[in-house]
Design a protein around this motif. Structure first.
Motif, PDB file in Angstrom:
ATOM      1  N   LEU A  33       0.884  -1.090  -0.121  1.00 17.54           N
ATOM      2  CA  LEU A  33       0.119  -0.047   0.009  1.00 17.54           C
ATOM      3  C   LEU A  33       0.845   1.345   0.002  1.00 17.54           C
ATOM      4  CD1 LEU A  33      -2.969  -0.974   2.492  1.00 17.54           C
ATOM      5  CD2 LEU A  33      -3.183  -0.529   0.024  1.00 17.54           C
ATOM      6  N   ARG A  75       2.802   1.659  -3.317  1.00 17.44           N
ATOM      7  CA  ARG A  75       1.935   2.079  -4.438  1.00 17.44           C
ATOM      8  C   ARG A  75       1.631   3.626  -4.687  1.00 17.44           C
ATOM      9  NH1 ARG A  75      -3.303   3.628  -4.208  1.00 17.44           N
ATOM     10  NH2 ARG A  75      -4.300   3.577  -5.967  1.00 17.44           N
ATOM     11  N   GLU A  76       1.793   4.330  -3.544  1.00 20.33           N
ATOM     12  CA  GLU A  76       1.629   5.801  -3.721  1.00 20.33           C
ATOM     13  C   GLU A  76       2.896   6.444  -4.635  1.00 20.33           C
ATOM     14  OE1 GLU A  76      -0.810   7.567  -2.647  1.00 20.33           O
ATOM     15  OE2 GLU A  76      -1.745   5.597  -2.161  1.00 20.33           O
ATOM     16  N   LYS A 121      -2.416   3.036 -10.339  1.00 23.74           N
ATOM     17  CA  LYS A 121      -1.239   2.752  -9.509  1.00 23.74           C
ATOM     18  C   LYS A 121      -1.209   1.528  -8.811  1.00 23.74           C
ATOM     19  CE  LYS A 121      -0.084   7.512  -8.165  1.00 23.74           C
ATOM     20  NZ  LYS A 121       0.114   8.513  -7.210  1.00 23.74           N
ATOM     21  N   ALA A 164      -4.163  -2.820  -5.813  1.00 25.91           N
ATOM     22  CA  ALA A 164      -4.540  -1.474  -6.765  1.00 25.91           C
ATOM     23  C   ALA A 164      -5.881  -0.971  -6.465  1.00 25.91           C
ATOM     24  CB  ALA A 164      -4.348  -1.928  -8.325  1.00 25.91           C
ATOM     25  N   ALA A 165      -6.236   0.188  -6.959  1.00 24.19           N
ATOM     26  CA  ALA A 165      -7.699   0.803  -6.522  1.00 24.19           C
ATOM     27  C   ALA A 165      -8.444   0.301  -7.852  1.00 24.19           C
ATOM     28  CB  ALA A 165      -7.547   2.277  -6.655  1.00 24.19           C
ATOM     29  N   GLY A 166      -9.452  -0.520  -7.582  1.00 24.45           N
ATOM     30  CA  GLY A 166     -10.314  -1.113  -8.594  1.00 24.45           C
ATOM     31  C   GLY A 166     -11.556  -1.613  -7.912  1.00 24.45           C
ATOM     32  N   THR A 194      -7.626  -5.063  -3.369  1.00 26.00           N
ATOM     33  CA  THR A 194      -7.879  -3.459  -3.551  1.00 26.00           C
ATOM     34  C   THR A 194      -7.696  -2.603  -2.391  1.00 26.00           C
ATOM     35  OG1 THR A 194     -10.126  -3.618  -2.604  1.00 26.00           O
ATOM     36  CG2 THR A 194     -10.029  -4.449  -4.992  1.00 26.00           C
ATOM     37  N   THR A 195      -7.515  -1.282  -2.697  1.00 32.14           N
ATOM     38  CA  THR A 195      -7.288  -0.401  -1.582  1.00 32.14           C
ATOM     39  C   THR A 195      -8.156  -0.322  -0.578  1.00 32.14           C
ATOM     40  OG1 THR A 195      -8.119   1.271  -3.054  1.00 32.14           O
ATOM     41  CG2 THR A 195      -5.645   1.173  -2.890  1.00 32.14           C
ATOM     42  N   ASP A 196      -9.672  -0.982  -1.049  1.00 31.15           N
ATOM     43  CA  ASP A 196     -10.598  -0.849  -0.299  1.00 31.15           C
ATOM     44  C   ASP A 196     -10.660  -2.000   0.765  1.00 31.15           C
ATOM     45  OD1 ASP A 196     -11.816   1.511  -1.129  1.00 31.15           O
ATOM     46  OD2 ASP A 196     -13.032   0.599  -2.598  1.00 31.15           O
TER      47      ASP A 196
END
Length: 130
Positions: free
Chosen positions: A8, A11-12, A22, A74-76, A104-106
């Motif tokens: 995480l 990824r930034e 990203k 990843a964000a998705g 996912t980032t969530d």
């Protein structure tokens, strides 16, 4: 630090000005050391680097050649799987039963082994007898 937190965090740092997608990856080497990578896009597509490839390159640059665990984020809407090339790279450095967690980032996660991600992987055994 956990593989999840490392992935995480790295990824930034991804350089994704074209796709804006990203990706962060972390691999744990046989020594227990964790290596990180993020995707790095290039305007001359497909000359970029995937996050998984970056983490593996960092591991190899440090002198290690075996990975024991992988985390990709990843964000998705759903966890993203490694691309075909990265699946082959993971198979190069990890045993078939190595766990690959995709997230996912969530916080949604899916886990598979390298063998599940790449059944029938091409390996050194295919090249014997030449």
């Amino acid at each position: 630090m956990s593989l999840k937190n490392v992935a995480l965090e790295v990824r930034e740092n991804a350089h994704a000005p074209y796709s804006r997608f990203k990706v962060g990856a972390a691999v744990r080497a046989a020594s227990g050391t964790v290596y990180a990578g993020c995707n790095v896009e290039n305007i001359a597509s497909p000359e970029g680097t995937c996050a998984e490839a970056g983490a593996i390159a960092a591991m190899v640059a440090a002198g290690e050649t075996r990975l024991t665990e992988v985390y990709v984020v990843a964000a998705g809407p759903q966890p993203v799987t490694p691309c075909g090339g990265c699946r082959q790279k993971l198979a190069e450095f990890g045993a078939g039963d190595v766990r690959v967690t995709m997230a996912t980032t969530d916080g949604a996660e899916t886990a598979m082994t390298i063998n599940e991600l790449l059944p029938g992987a091409f390996g050194a055994g295919h090249m014997t007898g030449n």
